[in-house]
Design a protein around this motif. Sequence first.
Motif, PDB file in Angstrom:
ATOM      1  N   PHE A 133       0.827  -1.210   0.000  1.00 62.58           N
ATOM      2  CA  PHE A 133       0.000   0.000   0.000  1.00 62.58           C
ATOM      3  C   PHE A 133       0.864   1.264   0.000  1.00 62.58           C
ATOM      4  CE2 PHE A 133      -2.564  -3.311   2.117  1.00 62.58           C
ATOM      5  CZ  PHE A 133      -3.638  -3.336   1.246  1.00 62.58           C
ATOM      6  N   LEU A 134       2.116   1.138   0.392  1.00 64.09           N
ATOM      7  CA  LEU A 134       3.021   2.286   0.361  1.00 64.09           C
ATOM      8  C   LEU A 134       3.581   2.547  -1.028  1.00 64.09           C
ATOM      9  CD1 LEU A 134       5.036   1.537   3.637  1.00 64.09           C
ATOM     10  CD2 LEU A 134       3.069   3.067   3.360  1.00 64.09           C
ATOM     11  N   MET A 135       3.410   1.576  -1.932  1.00 64.38           N
ATOM     12  CA  MET A 135       3.948   1.712  -3.276  1.00 64.38           C
ATOM     13  C   MET A 135       3.008   2.456  -4.217  1.00 64.38           C
ATOM     14  SD  MET A 135       5.437  -2.190  -3.566  1.00 64.38           S
ATOM     15  CE  MET A 135       5.907  -1.982  -5.291  1.00 64.38           C
ATOM     16  N   PHE A 136       1.779   2.697  -3.774  1.00 68.79           N
ATOM     17  CA  PHE A 136       0.793   3.381  -4.612  1.00 68.79           C
ATOM     18  C   PHE A 136       0.401   4.690  -3.950  1.00 68.79           C
ATOM     19  CE2 PHE A 136       0.374  -1.143  -5.433  1.00 68.79           C
ATOM     20  CZ  PHE A 136       0.415  -1.195  -6.816  1.00 68.79           C
ATOM     21  N   SER A 137       0.456   5.750  -4.706  1.00 68.54           N
ATOM     22  CA  SER A 137       0.129   7.071  -4.159  1.00 68.54           C
ATOM     23  C   SER A 137      -1.334   7.184  -3.759  1.00 68.54           C
ATOM     24  CB  SER A 137       0.469   8.147  -5.199  1.00 68.54           C
ATOM     25  OG  SER A 137      -0.243   7.922  -6.407  1.00 68.54           O
ATOM     26  N   THR A 138      -2.195   6.341  -4.329  1.00 67.45           N
ATOM     27  CA  THR A 138      -3.625   6.402  -4.009  1.00 67.45           C
ATOM     28  C   THR A 138      -3.880   6.089  -2.542  1.00 67.45           C
ATOM     29  OG1 THR A 138      -4.090   5.684  -6.274  1.00 67.45           O
ATOM     30  CG2 THR A 138      -5.901   5.546  -4.680  1.00 67.45           C
ATOM     31  N   PHE A 139      -3.083   5.172  -1.978  1.00 64.29           N
ATOM     32  CA  PHE A 139      -3.306   4.736  -0.598  1.00 64.29           C
ATOM     33  C   PHE A 139      -2.467   5.514   0.421  1.00 64.29           C
ATOM     34  CE2 PHE A 139      -3.984   0.956  -3.319  1.00 64.29           C
ATOM     35  CZ  PHE A 139      -5.331   0.766  -3.070  1.00 64.29           C
ATOM     36  N   GLU A 140      -1.634   6.435  -0.031  1.00 65.38           N
ATOM     37  CA  GLU A 140      -0.772   7.174   0.903  1.00 65.38           C
ATOM     38  C   GLU A 140      -1.546   7.937   1.979  1.00 65.38           C
ATOM     39  OE1 GLU A 140       1.914   9.617  -1.219  1.00 65.38           O
ATOM     40  OE2 GLU A 140       3.143   7.947  -1.960  1.00 65.38           O
ATOM     41  N   PRO A 141      -2.685   8.595   1.641  1.00 63.61           N
ATOM     42  CA  PRO A 141      -3.396   9.321   2.712  1.00 63.61           C
ATOM     43  C   PRO A 141      -3.982   8.414   3.789  1.00 63.61           C
ATOM     44  CG  PRO A 141      -4.036  10.128   0.537  1.00 63.61           C
ATOM     45  CD  PRO A 141      -3.278   8.879   0.322  1.00 63.61           C
ATOM     46  N   TYR A 142      -4.123   7.112   3.498  1.00 62.72           N
ATOM     47  CA  TYR A 142      -4.774   6.206   4.440  1.00 62.72           C
ATOM     48  C   TYR A 142      -3.785   5.350   5.224  1.00 62.72           C
ATOM     49  CZ  TYR A 142      -8.558   7.386   1.232  1.00 62.72           C
ATOM     50  OH  TYR A 142      -9.453   8.067   0.440  1.00 62.72           O
ATOM     51  N   THR A 143      -2.544   5.234   4.737  1.00 62.28           N
ATOM     52  CA  THR A 143      -1.580   4.388   5.433  1.00 62.28           C
ATOM     53  C   THR A 143      -1.277   4.947   6.824  1.00 62.28           C
ATOM     54  OG1 THR A 143       0.200   5.645   4.373  1.00 62.28           O
ATOM     55  CG2 THR A 143      -0.487   3.594   3.314  1.00 62.28           C
ATOM     56  N   PHE A 165      -5.229   0.437   8.798  1.00 60.69           N
ATOM     57  CA  PHE A 165      -5.698   0.395   7.407  1.00 60.69           C
ATOM     58  C   PHE A 165      -5.008  -0.725   6.631  1.00 60.69           C
ATOM     59  CE2 PHE A 165      -4.719   1.591   3.018  1.00 60.69           C
ATOM     60  CZ  PHE A 165      -6.006   1.646   2.477  1.00 60.69           C
ATOM     61  N   GLU A 166      -3.717  -0.928   6.880  1.00 61.64           N
ATOM     62  CA  GLU A 166      -3.000  -1.967   6.162  1.00 61.64           C
ATOM     63  C   GLU A 166      -3.567  -3.352   6.476  1.00 61.64           C
ATOM     64  OE1 GLU A 166      -1.778   0.444   7.816  1.00 61.64           O
ATOM     65  OE2 GLU A 166      -0.189   1.481   6.708  1.00 61.64           O
ATOM     66  N   THR A 167      -3.967  -3.567   7.720  1.00 64.05           N
ATOM     67  CA  THR A 167      -4.561  -4.853   8.089  1.00 64.05           C
ATOM     68  C   THR A 167      -5.879  -5.077   7.382  1.00 64.05           C
ATOM     69  OG1 THR A 167      -3.503  -4.720  10.271  1.00 64.05           O
ATOM     70  CG2 THR A 167      -5.332  -6.270  10.023  1.00 64.05           C
ATOM     71  N   LEU A 168      -6.711  -4.033   7.334  1.00 62.97           N
ATOM     72  CA  LEU A 168      -7.976  -4.142   6.611  1.00 62.97           C
ATOM     73  C   LEU A 168      -7.737  -4.413   5.124  1.00 62.97           C
ATOM     74  CD1 LEU A 168     -10.064  -1.246   8.216  1.00 62.97           C
ATOM     75  CD2 LEU A 168     -10.331  -3.708   8.577  1.00 62.97           C
TER      76      LEU A 168
END
Length: 297
Positions: free
Chosen positions: A48-58, A71-74
């Motif tokens: 999830f850290l490799m995609f900018s889309t998920f950066e606000p949620y990590t 969030f990463e667990t979900l």
Amino acid sequence: MALEIENIVNKHESVLKKYRGLYVFADLLAAFLVLYALFVLLNMRDIFLMFSTFEPYTGAKYSILGAEIAFETLGLVTLAFIFSLILTAVRFYRADKKDAISFLEEKYPILRERMRTAYDNRDTDNIIVRDLIGGVVIDSKPVKSSVFLNRKKLAKDLLVTVFAVALLAYVAQTGYQTTFSPYDMNEVIETITLPGSGSDLVSVEEDGGTSGDPQNDDELFGEPAVIVVEGTEVDLKIPPGAGQGFTSQEEGEQNNESFVQSGIYNSDPTASQAYYENLPEGYRSVIQSYFEQLAEE
């Protein structure tokens, strides 16, 4: 009689569908837990850290049933569920689906062919069909619904589930994780040279040259031409862009040779002496005189 045989078949068919639903649930649960355990061990949360889309949620946490879940667990739970759902659907689609009658005839040879024939002809009213249906109903009474349960399959799914749960408990207790990360996979993909990529081609540079290994001119233009001048072999090549003609690739001393004019040759015609050899004796002087007169005219 017809209604009784129909009720027997419908009852067994309903039990068979329930067992199939149990198989699907057991397969889905086992696949989900195994995939989730693998995702945790392989540090797949870093994906999830490799995609900018998920950066606000990590790094964010959500309260679910009184528990704080990252969030990463979900995300890992969702991915594991999607993949396990696909695998279970494929396995269920490819599985051999038998109806209740086929199962009963396989487990009870006494009902083989008789039960299917009686069920297919349940709406026919004659003495033969009534006798057949009556015999099938009597032979079906000892049959139990548990005959449709595949205990080996459930035992295998249960064993896989217990193993996955034990593995997750061990990881949660010790915090053990492998050194593998999705970043390693990304580096491997970047180092792979795909066929047809520009890395294996010769590219033209700005100054007109070419990148890559230089090629030998002999490979481009073939073997050089060789001619012999006064017994000496001379190597000739046609370099690219040289235009017409031949040029020597080797430099040497220039020889300035002068030509000497030969003496004046008598241009008067003379008779050839070759024909004398074939002239018959006695006529040689006559023939010679004849040709001399022709030359004077």
